[in-house]
Every structure is written in C-alpha cells, then in structure tokens.
Write a protein that holds these residues in place. Sequence first.
Motif, PDB file in Angstrom:
ATOM      1  N   CYS A 437       0.850  -1.193   0.000  1.00  0.00           N
ATOM      2  CA  CYS A 437       0.000   0.000   0.000  1.00  0.00           C
ATOM      3  C   CYS A 437       0.883   1.239   0.000  1.00  0.00           C
ATOM      4  O   CYS A 437       2.072   1.179   0.331  1.00  0.00           O
ATOM      5  CB  CYS A 437      -0.961   0.008   1.187  1.00  0.00           C
ATOM      6  SG  CYS A 437      -0.166   0.289   2.780  1.00  0.00           S
ATOM      7  N   ALA A 438       0.286   2.366  -0.340  1.00  0.00           N
ATOM      8  CA  ALA A 438       1.040   3.613  -0.432  1.00  0.00           C
ATOM      9  C   ALA A 438       0.076   4.781  -0.365  1.00  0.00           C
ATOM     10  O   ALA A 438      -1.135   4.643  -0.605  1.00  0.00           O
ATOM     11  CB  ALA A 438       1.833   3.678  -1.737  1.00  0.00           C
ATOM     12  N   ARG A 439       0.640   5.926   0.011  1.00  0.00           N
ATOM     13  CA  ARG A 439      -0.098   7.190  -0.133  1.00  0.00           C
ATOM     14  C   ARG A 439       0.424   7.862  -1.394  1.00  0.00           C
ATOM     15  O   ARG A 439       1.614   8.165  -1.503  1.00  0.00           O
ATOM     16  CB  ARG A 439       0.115   8.093   1.076  1.00  0.00           C
ATOM     17  CG  ARG A 439      -0.571   9.460   0.918  1.00  0.00           C
ATOM     18  CD  ARG A 439      -0.385  10.311   2.148  1.00  0.00           C
ATOM     19  NE  ARG A 439      -0.931  11.649   1.953  1.00  0.00           N
ATOM     20  CZ  ARG A 439      -0.260  12.769   2.068  1.00  0.00           C
ATOM     21  NH1 ARG A 439       1.031  12.724   2.413  1.00  0.00           N
ATOM     22  NH2 ARG A 439      -0.835  13.936   1.881  1.00  0.00           N
ATOM     23  N   LEU A 440      -0.474   8.080  -2.343  1.00  0.00           N
ATOM     24  CA  LEU A 440      -0.071   8.626  -3.632  1.00  0.00           C
ATOM     25  C   LEU A 440       0.003  10.142  -3.629  1.00  0.00           C
ATOM     26  O   LEU A 440       0.634  10.736  -4.498  1.00  0.00           O
ATOM     27  CB  LEU A 440      -1.033   8.147  -4.724  1.00  0.00           C
ATOM     28  CG  LEU A 440      -1.184   6.626  -4.856  1.00  0.00           C
ATOM     29  CD1 LEU A 440      -2.114   6.295  -6.011  1.00  0.00           C
ATOM     30  CD2 LEU A 440       0.165   5.958  -5.042  1.00  0.00           C
ATOM     31  N   GLY A 441      -0.652  10.754  -2.636  1.00  0.00           N
ATOM     32  CA  GLY A 441      -0.660  12.213  -2.576  1.00  0.00           C
ATOM     33  C   GLY A 441      -2.002  12.706  -2.108  1.00  0.00           C
ATOM     34  O   GLY A 441      -3.042  12.079  -2.367  1.00  0.00           O
ATOM     35  N   GLY A 442      -2.023  13.827  -1.393  1.00  0.00           N
ATOM     36  CA  GLY A 442      -3.277  14.361  -0.905  1.00  0.00           C
ATOM     37  C   GLY A 442      -3.974  13.364  -0.002  1.00  0.00           C
ATOM     38  O   GLY A 442      -3.417  12.871   0.977  1.00  0.00           O
ATOM     39  N   ASP A 443      -5.233  13.045  -0.327  1.00  0.00           N
ATOM     40  CA  ASP A 443      -6.000  12.051   0.439  1.00  0.00           C
ATOM     41  C   ASP A 443      -6.221  10.776  -0.374  1.00  0.00           C
ATOM     42  O   ASP A 443      -7.195  10.064  -0.161  1.00  0.00           O
ATOM     43  CB  ASP A 443      -7.346  12.642   0.864  1.00  0.00           C
ATOM     44  CG  ASP A 443      -8.196  13.081  -0.326  1.00  0.00           C
ATOM     45  OD1 ASP A 443      -7.660  13.164  -1.453  1.00  0.00           O
ATOM     46  OD2 ASP A 443      -9.392  13.345  -0.136  1.00  0.00           O
ATOM     47  N   GLU A 444      -5.299  10.489  -1.297  1.00  0.00           N
ATOM     48  CA  GLU A 444      -5.428   9.327  -2.170  1.00  0.00           C
ATOM     49  C   GLU A 444      -4.422   8.255  -1.766  1.00  0.00           C
ATOM     50  O   GLU A 444      -3.239   8.524  -1.593  1.00  0.00           O
ATOM     51  CB  GLU A 444      -5.203   9.731  -3.625  1.00  0.00           C
ATOM     52  CG  GLU A 444      -5.536   8.628  -4.615  1.00  0.00           C
ATOM     53  CD  GLU A 444      -5.449   9.100  -6.052  1.00  0.00           C
ATOM     54  OE1 GLU A 444      -5.684   8.293  -6.959  1.00  0.00           O
ATOM     55  OE2 GLU A 444      -5.137  10.295  -6.265  1.00  0.00           O
ATOM     56  N   PHE A 445      -4.919   7.017  -1.597  1.00  0.00           N
ATOM     57  CA  PHE A 445      -4.105   5.869  -1.226  1.00  0.00           C
ATOM     58  C   PHE A 445      -4.282   4.785  -2.285  1.00  0.00           C
ATOM     59  O   PHE A 445      -5.185   4.851  -3.131  1.00  0.00           O
ATOM     60  CB  PHE A 445      -4.530   5.328   0.148  1.00  0.00           C
ATOM     61  CG  PHE A 445      -4.298   6.287   1.285  1.00  0.00           C
ATOM     62  CD1 PHE A 445      -3.177   6.160   2.094  1.00  0.00           C
ATOM     63  CD2 PHE A 445      -5.188   7.313   1.550  1.00  0.00           C
ATOM     64  CE1 PHE A 445      -2.946   7.035   3.140  1.00  0.00           C
ATOM     65  CE2 PHE A 445      -4.973   8.201   2.597  1.00  0.00           C
ATOM     66  CZ  PHE A 445      -3.850   8.055   3.393  1.00  0.00           C
ATOM     67  N   ALA A 446      -3.407   3.795  -2.220  1.00  0.00           N
ATOM     68  CA  ALA A 446      -3.479   2.671  -3.161  1.00  0.00           C
ATOM     69  C   ALA A 446      -3.115   1.390  -2.430  1.00  0.00           C
ATOM     70  O   ALA A 446      -2.263   1.393  -1.539  1.00  0.00           O
ATOM     71  CB  ALA A 446      -2.535   2.896  -4.346  1.00  0.00           C
ATOM     72  N   VAL A 447      -3.778   0.297  -2.825  1.00  0.00           N
ATOM     73  CA  VAL A 447      -3.499  -1.036  -2.294  1.00  0.00           C
ATOM     74  C   VAL A 447      -3.421  -1.990  -3.475  1.00  0.00           C
ATOM     75  O   VAL A 447      -4.217  -1.891  -4.415  1.00  0.00           O
ATOM     76  CB  VAL A 447      -4.593  -1.497  -1.308  1.00  0.00           C
ATOM     77  CG1 VAL A 447      -4.330  -2.930  -0.853  1.00  0.00           C
ATOM     78  CG2 VAL A 447      -4.664  -0.567  -0.109  1.00  0.00           C
ATOM     79  N   ALA A 448      -2.450  -2.909  -3.447  1.00  0.00           N
ATOM     80  CA  ALA A 448      -2.292  -3.878  -4.529  1.00  0.00           C
ATOM     81  C   ALA A 448      -1.966  -5.244  -3.934  1.00  0.00           C
ATOM     82  O   ALA A 448      -1.283  -5.340  -2.911  1.00  0.00           O
ATOM     83  CB  ALA A 448      -1.199  -3.452  -5.493  1.00  0.00           C
ATOM     84  N   PHE A 449      -2.470  -6.317  -4.581  1.00  0.00           N
ATOM     85  CA  PHE A 449      -2.162  -7.694  -4.181  1.00  0.00           C
ATOM     86  C   PHE A 449      -2.313  -8.591  -5.397  1.00  0.00           C
ATOM     87  O   PHE A 449      -2.879  -8.180  -6.432  1.00  0.00           O
ATOM     88  CB  PHE A 449      -3.061  -8.164  -3.032  1.00  0.00           C
ATOM     89  CG  PHE A 449      -4.529  -7.908  -3.232  1.00  0.00           C
ATOM     90  CD1 PHE A 449      -5.310  -8.755  -4.021  1.00  0.00           C
ATOM     91  CD2 PHE A 449      -5.142  -6.816  -2.636  1.00  0.00           C
ATOM     92  CE1 PHE A 449      -6.657  -8.528  -4.197  1.00  0.00           C
ATOM     93  CE2 PHE A 449      -6.488  -6.567  -2.813  1.00  0.00           C
ATOM     94  CZ  PHE A 449      -7.252  -7.439  -3.600  1.00  0.00           C
ATOM     95  N   SER A 450      -1.819  -9.822  -5.261  1.00  0.00           N
ATOM     96  CA  SER A 450      -1.808 -10.719  -6.424  1.00  0.00           C
ATOM     97  C   SER A 450      -2.145 -12.158  -6.072  1.00  0.00           C
ATOM     98  O   SER A 450      -1.904 -13.048  -6.877  1.00  0.00           O
ATOM     99  CB  SER A 450      -0.425 -10.679  -7.093  1.00  0.00           C
ATOM    100  OG  SER A 450       0.574 -11.114  -6.184  1.00  0.00           O
ATOM    101  N   ASP A 451      -2.685 -12.417  -4.894  1.00  0.00           N
ATOM    102  CA  ASP A 451      -2.914 -13.805  -4.480  1.00  0.00           C
ATOM    103  C   ASP A 451      -4.360 -14.237  -4.615  1.00  0.00           C
ATOM    104  O   ASP A 451      -4.733 -15.306  -4.150  1.00  0.00           O
ATOM    105  CB  ASP A 451      -2.454 -13.993  -3.032  1.00  0.00           C
ATOM    106  CG  ASP A 451      -3.233 -13.091  -2.075  1.00  0.00           C
ATOM    107  OD1 ASP A 451      -3.740 -12.045  -2.536  1.00  0.00           O
ATOM    108  OD2 ASP A 451      -3.336 -13.445  -0.886  1.00  0.00           O
ATOM    109  N   ILE A 452      -5.241 -13.421  -5.177  1.00  0.00           N
ATOM    110  CA  ILE A 452      -6.663 -13.739  -5.307  1.00  0.00           C
ATOM    111  C   ILE A 452      -7.034 -13.741  -6.784  1.00  0.00           C
ATOM    112  O   ILE A 452      -6.696 -12.794  -7.512  1.00  0.00           O
ATOM    113  CB  ILE A 452      -7.536 -12.734  -4.538  1.00  0.00           C
ATOM    114  CG1 ILE A 452      -7.115 -12.671  -3.069  1.00  0.00           C
ATOM    115  CG2 ILE A 452      -9.007 -13.097  -4.646  1.00  0.00           C
ATOM    116  CD1 ILE A 452      -7.874 -11.643  -2.251  1.00  0.00           C
ATOM    117  N   GLU A 453      -7.729 -14.773  -7.211  1.00  0.00           N
ATOM    118  CA  GLU A 453      -8.162 -14.883  -8.601  1.00  0.00           C
ATOM    119  C   GLU A 453      -9.644 -14.576  -8.758  1.00  0.00           C
ATOM    120  O   GLU A 453     -10.062 -13.964  -9.729  1.00  0.00           O
ATOM    121  CB  GLU A 453      -7.869 -16.286  -9.135  1.00  0.00           C
ATOM    122  CG  GLU A 453      -6.389 -16.571  -9.337  1.00  0.00           C
ATOM    123  CD  GLU A 453      -5.788 -15.754 -10.470  1.00  0.00           C
ATOM    124  OE1 GLU A 453      -6.541 -15.311 -11.356  1.00  0.00           O
ATOM    125  OE2 GLU A 453      -4.556 -15.545 -10.458  1.00  0.00           O
TER     126      GLU A 453
END
Length: 804
Positions: A437-453
């Motif tokens: 996960c990360a904070r991209l800027g301002g009040d925007e965040f991101a989450v990424a994963f790859s173990d679910i199909e």
Amino acid sequence: MTEPGGFRRPAVNALLRLIDPMWKGDYPSNYEERRLLQRRLEYSARVQPWTFLVAAIALSIIVVFMPVETGWFRWTWASLTLGSNISLGIFWFRRARARDPGRSIVDLIVLAIQVIVWGLLLAWSAIVLYPILGAGDELTLTAILFGGIAVGIFPIVMYRGVTIIWIVLVSVGVGWGFSTEPGSERWVLIGILTGYAVSLYGGTLVLANVFERRLRAELNAEDQRDLVELLLGDLADGAEDWLWETDRDGVMGAASHRFAERLALPISEIRGRTMLEILVDIGANRTESGRLALSVLGECFERNDEFRDVELDVWVGDRIRRWSISGHRRNDTHTSTGEPSDVGWRGVGSDITRAHRQREYILELAEVDSITGLHNRYAFTAQLSSMINDGARVWLGMLDLDNFKSINDRWGHSVGDDVLRNVAARLNGVLRPNEICARLGGDEFAVAFSDIEDESEVNDRFQEIVDAIAAPFLFAGKSIRVRVSLGYGSVPGDADSLDDLVVVADLALYHAKNSGRNQIRPFDSTLREHAKGRARALLDLRMALQNNEFELAYQPQVLAISGKVVGFEALLRWNHPVSGLVGPADFVSVAEETGLIVPIGAQVLRVACAEAATWPENVRIAVNVSQVQLRSVGYVDSVREALRETGLPAARLEIEVTESLVIDAAEREVLVCIAELGVGIAMDDFGTGFSSVASLSVLPLDRLKIDRSFVDQLDVDLDDSRSAVFRAIIDIAESMGLETVAEGVETARQRAVVAACGCRVVQGFLEGRPMPASQIPAFIASREKVDPGLPLSENVGSSRPRTM
C-alpha cells in the motif's frame, strides 16, 4: 578490446608509434605516465590553435597578394589553409575547455592529422610558387617558409615523431622548389635547407627534454603538495582520512598511526600484509557489496590501474563502518638515470559512515511518504511493476477519502494530518504479507495484491479494507468518521501494462465518487469509453471556443402580477456541427474540470452584456457563474472589462451563483468585489443546497431565486403546508431585504399562488421559453403594459438595499 575513442588497440599502437617514438605500445596504464600525457596534450590544446591560425592567416594573405599570376592556386590554397586550420582550431578550443582524459588517443591522432595537412599545404605552396617567382620573391618565400617551419615546432615540440613528419614534409616541398633553380645554385640551397632541418630537429630534441623534465617536476610537486596536505589533515583532531602505502609487491611496510587506529590493530599486525588481506580480516567480505568491492580492488592491483572512491563495509570492533578507498601506482624518478622507477602503491582511505547513513536516509525519504510513513508513489510504482513482472494477476485499488476537505476546513490541517496517519495505520493493520500500500498524494491511497483470482473475493477483500477505515477516529475527544471511495482493476484482465492499470483503477475510482461516494466500483469497459467521450468532448469544446459555436438563449423574468418584463437570464447552448444544439448539462461539467469554463464564461459575459445594452434601460441581464470561474485569477477584472467594452450599466447586470456551491472566504471576497462594482448578486436554485440563513447574511446578495422543486408543489390551496414553506422563504428573504424570483412557473395556478405568497418576480415556461436575441425586442414590446396600481418598487429601475 577497445581504447578510449573507439579505436582498436593494434592499429592505435602502430599509428601512435609513428606520431611519438616514446609511445610504449599501449595506452598508458601507469598513473604518472598518463598524467604526463594529459599535461602535454593540455599544452598543445592551448598553444596549437593560436600558432597555426595566426600562421595560416599571414601566409594566406601573402599568397593571395603575390605579384605573379598564380591562377586558381592562390584562392584554392588560401581556402584550404584557412578552412582546415579554423575547423581544427575549433576542435582544440573545445578540447581545452573539456579537459577529458578519455580522449587522449583521439587528440594525438588529430594532432598528427593537422600537422600532416598543414605540412602538405606548405610543401604544395613551395612546389607551385618557386618556379614562377622572381629572385627577390623567392628569397621572401624562403624566409617565410623557414620561419613557418620553426613556428610550427612550438606546439608539437614534445612529440618527436610529429616533429619529424612536420620538418620532413615542409623541407621536401621547399627542396623540390629549390631543385627548379638553374645551375649549381640549387645544390647550395638544398644543402643549406638540409643543414637547417637537421639543426632544427636537434634543437627540438633539447627543447622536448626540457619540457618533459619541467612537466614531471610540476606533477611531482603537485603530488608532494597533496601528500603534505593529507599529512597535515591526518594530524588534525577528528580527521576521517588516513594514508596507506605498499611496496611494489603490494605489501604494507610502514603504516600511519591513524590507519592503525581506524583498523583497531597494532602496527605490527599491519606490516607484512597486503591491503586485500587486511580488508578481508576486518570483514569486508561479509556482504555482497563488500565482495564486489574486493573484486574491483583485486583487478586494479593486478592491472596496475588507479582506483578511486571504492566503497565497502568493514567491522571495526563490534561496529560496522563504511570506508572509501582510493589509490594509484606511484613512480619515483631514479636519481642517476632520470627514469621513473616503480616503488609500489600509495593511496588514501576515508571513514564515510556518517555521510553514507545520511545518504541512505535521503534515499529513504525519497521513497517514503513524510506524513504517513507509507511508500510514496515512486516506491509503490516500482513494487507494483515488480509484482506485474512476476506474471501473476495483480489487483490495484485506488482509495480516496470523500470528506477529507471538510475535515481540514473544520478541524485544521494538523487534525487532517492525524487522520492521514491513522488511515495509514489502519491500512498497515489489515495488510497481508503479500500486499502493498502507499499514499499517492493528498488524500489518495493505493493497495495492490496478487494472491486472489476470484473477483467476488477481490471485492470482499477491498470491502474489508474500506470497513477498517470507516470506523470513527477519536482525536482529543472528537469523533471523526471518514468515508472512502474505492475503484479497482487488474492486469491482465482490465489492463495490459502498469500505466494502463493505474488508468483503469483511477477511472473506477472516478466512477465510485460519481456514484454517490462511499462506494466500491470495479472497472468495466464502459468507463474507458466514457473517458474517451469526455476526452473527445474536451477537444470539441476547444474547437467550439475557437469557432464561436456557443450561443445564448434568453428566458424572461417578469413581474408576477403585471407580467411586465424586468430581465432575462442568459442560458448557454452549444451549436455542435454534428449533434446540433447541446444543453449545458452535457458539457459544462467537462468544461469545469478542464478549466475551459473560464474562457467560455468570459465569452458568454461579453455577448450577454453587449446584447443587453440594446434593451430598454429597465431590463436587466442575469448571467450564471461557476465556482471555477469565481476561483480563477482575474474574474472581477473580466466583469469590469465586459461592462466597459459594452457600455452596459453595472446595475443592469446580475451574477447568479448556485446555492449548492460551498462558498469559502476567498470566493466571498470575489463576490464582494463584484458587488462593489454595482453589479447585482443572485442566489440561484435556493432550497436545494447547503445554505443557511447565517450564510445568506454574510453574502452580498440582492435576490433569491427559489428552486422549481418548491414551485411544482403549489397547485394547491393557499393554506396547504407546502405553500406555507414557500411563504416562509419569502418572509425570510423580505426580512433580509432580498427580492425573490420563483423559477419553473408553468401554470396559471402556480403564478397566482406565487403572487399571493408575496413573490414579486417569476420565471418559467408560462411566461416565456428561452428565445434567441432577435425575438427579445418584440417580446418586450408585447409586455409593455404596466399596472398603474403597482407600487414604484415593482419597476426594475428602482434599487433595493444591499445586505452584507
């Protein structure tokens, strides 16, 4: 294997032996010899262009003005001489500024080329001119050429091979010219020339040795100065540098006390060991970077190559330290022969632990968000790219805090930062080991994963993340609830690259926010088409603005009792060349997002004011303004300029702002400035937004336009509760000194109820649909009859008190 300049070694060596017999058959690997070569080239780069250019200009002038007929030769020779020397002079001027050690071989070859070209040109002049010159002119030419040979020696004096080439080329040309002389004089002249050339070359050998000794002395003096500076620095308290020296076999002899201190070893344990052995003994081979540094050092020691700033980690006692080591092969001049002799290695080491840690900290800051401690956009993108390259299906969710601006406005930015930190903590709390996960800027965040199909499981996973953030936050006794919108997509599936994945997730987030916020939305293909449509609309809007495709329709505002026209509202239409008339609902949002609403609004204002200036003096014009326009730079000036250009009195212009806008202090200030111009301010669509009576009291309003949703319910008796609400709005407005306008009046019953409730002005299809400007004069004329029983305040020409 290639050397600097891209030439292959055997060919280079063969050529360079011709240039300089001192060439040892390889690019100098010895440190001192390489520095000597560089210093010689620097001397040539400073002297050669000026010497050759001055000589070329002087000789060209002499040849051109020779008192004999030489035909095309004089201009051809002068052009070749000046052109070649100017172009090569530019090369040497650049070389003098560049000081690039890697171009030594290129410089030597260019030097030889210039000498050969210049020598051939002088020889050619002698061959051509001697047969046609008189005795006096021959003597002049001979003196010039002899002097030219001597002058040309100066920039190349240290290159014995080049000197031979230069003297031989010019001497052969002059000798050929002498051979054309009649009788025995030719042999006398050739003999003199030969003696001159031999003595000149002998003199150059002496000068070359003098120059070389001087250069070596300068280099040696620089080394000694550096050594003294290091020794003095070694004595200074807190110094981090130390000296090291070895013999020709790389074995440590005497070791400085500071070197021993840094090693935490007695000098007796340092002597008799190589530098590599010492470094391995203090743990330089424990890390991958250390093993790589030891490999580099080993190769440099084996090839006798200098090295500089080789960094590695070592263990001194129980502490890890970062060292930087530099060194070079050292040569001392033998006292009897004057030749350099190899006496070993010399170098300097530095403890750069503090600088290294600071550098690592800076690198960490470059990858970490300073407020939340999460990865920033740069680091997150790198991790996401790595996940995609692994080949698994990767899901990316983009999160946006819906009400974050209101938190900042109400509680302040310090509380807003606390909210961001707590959101980050909750994300970290629910994050699985294979998720990022990360904070991209301002009040925007991101989450990424790859173990679910399975996509349903993906949605459930994102719902867990949103639910974790949705629980209230407590700050100093305050309970703050944060709502989250989330959009997501995957690669492969929705996208085929990292950049495309970010785009589709962002489109899904935009869809979630437009769907009412606090939503989770997956990406689908219609979103991309919608985005393309908005992009096309943007392009079309730009073209429409350039091609004047925007038109205005005007809807009348009339007195509720008499029907007399008191004003018109300007309504924007887009006359699309393909789609026909397009209403503002289909393009204003795109114009606002892209900022095009500012130039469009300025155009609308000018056209509306120009048209209203042709109407009777008691008829006003109302123009809508968006929040983007109010926040733009120079909006007040654009209003002032439109009034000035059209001549419309400020009292006949009214600016309408929508009640749904949250008007902040800056926008309020803009409205105050507009009101000070004498322009009226109206609150549009009142009753559908967020305005309160308190907010109305601080705005410079003249009128309230009651939304049609209240008027639609007025086909009832006057004592109905719905008409009571309408009447209450009228009473509040009158108590604040505001005129009221009822929007959307479409039936006679509605108009009667509106008038009975005290609303003075109505606007709607019952009184008139939006019309082009050409129909306005006739419409006004048809409504000219005014009820004489009405009070004077019903006439638009009267003014109302302004409430601030």
